[in-house]
Scaffold this motif. Structure first.
Motif, PDB file in Angstrom:
ATOM      1  N   GLN A 144      32.003  26.493  45.642  1.00  0.00           N
ATOM      2  CA  GLN A 144      32.938  27.251  44.818  1.00  0.00           C
ATOM      3  C   GLN A 144      32.270  27.622  43.491  1.00  0.00           C
ATOM      4  OE1 GLN A 144      36.225  25.618  42.277  1.00  0.00           O
ATOM      5  NE2 GLN A 144      37.553  26.445  43.892  1.00  0.00           N
ATOM      6  N   LEU A 145      32.398  28.890  43.121  1.00  0.00           N
ATOM      7  CA  LEU A 145      31.920  29.382  41.836  1.00  0.00           C
ATOM      8  C   LEU A 145      33.135  29.831  41.023  1.00  0.00           C
ATOM      9  CD1 LEU A 145      28.956  31.664  43.031  1.00  0.00           C
ATOM     10  CD2 LEU A 145      28.916  29.213  42.586  1.00  0.00           C
ATOM     11  N   ARG A 146      33.334  29.215  39.869  1.00  0.00           N
ATOM     12  CA  ARG A 146      34.465  29.568  39.002  1.00  0.00           C
ATOM     13  C   ARG A 146      33.974  30.447  37.854  1.00  0.00           C
ATOM     14  NH1 ARG A 146      38.922  26.550  40.613  1.00  0.00           N
ATOM     15  NH2 ARG A 146      40.096  27.617  38.985  1.00  0.00           N
ATOM     16  N   PHE A 147      34.868  31.336  37.387  1.00  0.00           N
ATOM     17  CA  PHE A 147      34.525  32.269  36.315  1.00  0.00           C
ATOM     18  C   PHE A 147      35.767  32.534  35.470  1.00  0.00           C
ATOM     19  CE2 PHE A 147      35.158  34.320  40.460  1.00  0.00           C
ATOM     20  CZ  PHE A 147      36.339  35.030  40.232  1.00  0.00           C
ATOM     21  N   PRO A 148      35.613  33.106  34.269  1.00  0.00           N
ATOM     22  CA  PRO A 148      36.791  33.457  33.465  1.00  0.00           C
ATOM     23  C   PRO A 148      37.698  34.407  34.249  1.00  0.00           C
ATOM     24  CG  PRO A 148      34.793  33.599  32.145  1.00  0.00           C
ATOM     25  CD  PRO A 148      34.357  33.394  33.572  1.00  0.00           C
ATOM     26  N   PRO A 149      39.036  34.244  34.143  1.00  0.00           N
ATOM     27  CA  PRO A 149      39.972  35.020  34.971  1.00  0.00           C
ATOM     28  C   PRO A 149      39.742  36.524  34.922  1.00  0.00           C
ATOM     29  CG  PRO A 149      41.125  33.291  33.799  1.00  0.00           C
ATOM     30  CD  PRO A 149      39.726  33.290  33.263  1.00  0.00           C
ATOM     31  N   ILE A 150      39.806  37.144  36.097  1.00  0.00           N
ATOM     32  CA  ILE A 150      39.738  38.594  36.244  1.00  0.00           C
ATOM     33  C   ILE A 150      41.091  39.041  36.775  1.00  0.00           C
ATOM     34  CG2 ILE A 150      38.570  40.520  37.385  1.00  0.00           C
ATOM     35  CD1 ILE A 150      36.098  38.703  37.639  1.00  0.00           C
ATOM     36  N   LEU A 151      41.924  39.612  35.918  1.00  0.00           N
ATOM     37  CA  LEU A 151      43.308  39.913  36.281  1.00  0.00           C
ATOM     38  C   LEU A 151      43.409  40.966  37.380  1.00  0.00           C
ATOM     39  CD1 LEU A 151      45.019  39.872  32.763  1.00  0.00           C
ATOM     40  CD2 LEU A 151      44.826  38.037  34.448  1.00  0.00           C
ATOM     41  N   LYS A 152      42.405  41.823  37.474  1.00  0.00           N
ATOM     42  CA  LYS A 152      42.441  42.868  38.503  1.00  0.00           C
ATOM     43  C   LYS A 152      42.551  42.269  39.902  1.00  0.00           C
ATOM     44  CE  LYS A 152      38.672  45.285  39.369  1.00  0.00           C
ATOM     45  NZ  LYS A 152      37.595  46.317  39.256  1.00  0.00           N
ATOM     46  N   ILE A 153      41.970  41.092  40.093  1.00  0.00           N
ATOM     47  CA  ILE A 153      42.007  40.469  41.418  1.00  0.00           C
ATOM     48  C   ILE A 153      43.434  40.082  41.784  1.00  0.00           C
ATOM     49  CG2 ILE A 153      41.203  38.487  42.783  1.00  0.00           C
ATOM     50  CD1 ILE A 153      38.638  38.525  41.128  1.00  0.00           C
ATOM     51  N   SER A 154      44.213  39.623  40.806  1.00  0.00           N
ATOM     52  CA  SER A 154      45.598  39.223  41.072  1.00  0.00           C
ATOM     53  C   SER A 154      46.521  40.415  41.275  1.00  0.00           C
ATOM     54  CB  SER A 154      46.136  38.375  39.910  1.00  0.00           C
ATOM     55  OG  SER A 154      45.433  37.166  39.796  1.00  0.00           O
ATOM     56  N   HIS A 155      46.176  41.559  40.680  1.00  0.00           N
ATOM     57  CA  HIS A 155      47.106  42.694  40.676  1.00  0.00           C
ATOM     58  C   HIS A 155      46.733  43.805  41.647  1.00  0.00           C
ATOM     59  CE1 HIS A 155      48.110  40.644  36.900  1.00  0.00           C
ATOM     60  NE2 HIS A 155      49.283  41.242  36.987  1.00  0.00           N
ATOM     61  N   GLN A 156      45.560  43.712  42.257  1.00  0.00           N
ATOM     62  CA  GLN A 156      45.157  44.736  43.216  1.00  0.00           C
ATOM     63  C   GLN A 156      44.571  44.071  44.454  1.00  0.00           C
ATOM     64  OE1 GLN A 156      42.409  47.550  41.517  1.00  0.00           O
ATOM     65  NE2 GLN A 156      43.594  47.815  39.652  1.00  0.00           N
ATOM     66  N   GLU A 157      45.001  44.520  45.611  1.00  0.00           N
ATOM     67  CA  GLU A 157      44.422  43.976  46.831  1.00  0.00           C
ATOM     68  C   GLU A 157      42.935  44.331  46.896  1.00  0.00           C
ATOM     69  OE1 GLU A 157      46.663  45.257  50.196  1.00  0.00           O
ATOM     70  OE2 GLU A 157      48.325  43.884  49.781  1.00  0.00           O
ATOM     71  N   PRO A 158      42.110  43.420  47.390  1.00  0.00           N
ATOM     72  CA  PRO A 158      40.659  43.617  47.364  1.00  0.00           C
ATOM     73  C   PRO A 158      40.166  44.522  48.491  1.00  0.00           C
ATOM     74  CG  PRO A 158      41.163  41.515  48.361  1.00  0.00           C
ATOM     75  CD  PRO A 158      42.489  42.093  47.914  1.00  0.00           C
ATOM     76  N   VAL A 159      40.590  45.777  48.444  1.00  0.00           N
ATOM     77  CA  VAL A 159      40.290  46.724  49.517  1.00  0.00           C
ATOM     78  C   VAL A 159      38.789  46.958  49.647  1.00  0.00           C
ATOM     79  CG1 VAL A 159      40.637  49.082  50.345  1.00  0.00           C
ATOM     80  CG2 VAL A 159      42.520  47.861  49.238  1.00  0.00           C
ATOM     81  N   GLU A 160      38.130  47.236  48.531  1.00  0.00           N
ATOM     82  CA  GLU A 160      36.697  47.532  48.574  1.00  0.00           C
ATOM     83  C   GLU A 160      35.901  46.306  49.006  1.00  0.00           C
ATOM     84  OE1 GLU A 160      33.144  49.328  45.692  1.00  0.00           O
ATOM     85  OE2 GLU A 160      35.169  49.030  44.885  1.00  0.00           O
ATOM     86  N   PHE A 161      36.286  45.133  48.514  1.00  0.00           N
ATOM     87  CA  PHE A 161      35.584  43.908  48.877  1.00  0.00           C
ATOM     88  C   PHE A 161      35.721  43.634  50.373  1.00  0.00           C
ATOM     89  CE2 PHE A 161      35.401  39.212  49.278  1.00  0.00           C
ATOM     90  CZ  PHE A 161      34.123  39.003  48.763  1.00  0.00           C
TER      91      PHE A 161
END
Length: 264
Positions: free
Chosen positions: A22-39
């Motif tokens: 597991q790699l933790r990082f400072p929160p990226i709000l875009k991940i919570s608010h947009q489905e990860p379509v490109e990923f």
């Protein structure tokens, strides 16, 4: 604490049941608010199965939040699994993790992780990492190793579980659970280990021995080779710690094979 240097081996009778990074990082709000379509589009050939889960908030916290009329927040996790469900990639607003129950050797695990992380970094650009963790769970089941006639004192090192080496006490032990926080070289590790009951279909319950070693570092780590250097050190320490924790009898029963470092 410096663990002894030993020849690297891979066990033909592999005791690993799960490996997680597991790699933790400072929160990226875009991940919570947009489905990860490109990923998903970049990884779905390896991880075609997809689901969205939300972490469960403890009921006590729910009650307090409701009393104050505050909105209840719960983290969304996006899970991607391989077709055989033995590989599991997950992302949330503050971590990316890879889990497998099909671990064969470190280089292969690292390559799959690296591929996913490189895609993730291109899309979401985490500023840096705040925690890097690598966790190994080894389960010693005597019947799988043809060691039913052996006592645990024959298999587990005395400095790890001295209770099992006490002739009077060992026969009375029904359960055993131990927790240690160790520092090996520059690595911190939480080692939970002890006797557990394994339940398998069409087989009688069996007492087994579990080693759960969580190697981690908590500090600012740049998005470059530092992460992979840290994980390389964790893997090396994990191999040495496991071998230090078992006897020669158990080591030989798992059929160690010498590793050719030139091959992946």
């Amino acid at each position: 604490m410096n663990l002894p240097e030993l020849e690297r081996v891979i066990y033909e009778r592999n005791p690993l049941v799960e490996v997680v990074c597991q790699l933790r990082f400072p929160p990226i709000l875009k991940i919570s608010h947009q489905e990860p379509v490109e990923f998903q589009d970049k990884i779905r050939l390896q991880y075609p199965l997809f689901e969205i889960t939300q972490s469960q908030v403890p009921s006590e916290i729910v009650k307090v939040v409701q009393q104050f009329g505050l909105p209840l927040q719960s983290d969304i996790a996006y899970s991607f699994r391989s077709e055989d469900q033995k590989w599991h990639l997950s992302i949330t607003k503050d971590f990316i993790a890879l889990t497998t129950s099909k671990y064969e050797r470190y280089e292969q695990f690292k390559q799959r992780l690296k591929e996913a992380v490189e895609i993730f970094e291109k899309i979401y650009e985490p500023s840096f990492y705040t925690r890097v963790g690598l966790r190994y769970q080894d389960l010693i089941i005597r019947s799988n190793l043809e060691l039913e006639d052996k006592n645990w004192s024959d298999l587990i090192a005395k400095h790890i579980a001295s209770e099992l080496h006490d002739s009077e006490l060992s026969s009375l032990i029904q359960t055993l659970s131990k927790n240690m926080v160790l520092k090996t070289e520059d690595v911190q590790v939480i080692l939970n280990h002890g006797l557990v009951t394994v339940k398998e279909p069409h087989k009688e319950d069996e007492v087994a021995y579990l080693f759960d070693a969580d190697f981690y570092i908590e500090q600012k780590i740049k998005r470059d080779g530092n992460v992979w250097n840290v994980l390389d050190q964790f893997n090396k320490s994990a191999r040495k710690l496991f071998r230090w924790s078992i006897t020669d009898t158990l080591h030989k029963a798992m059929q160690p094979q010498r590793v050719d470092e030139t091959k992946v």
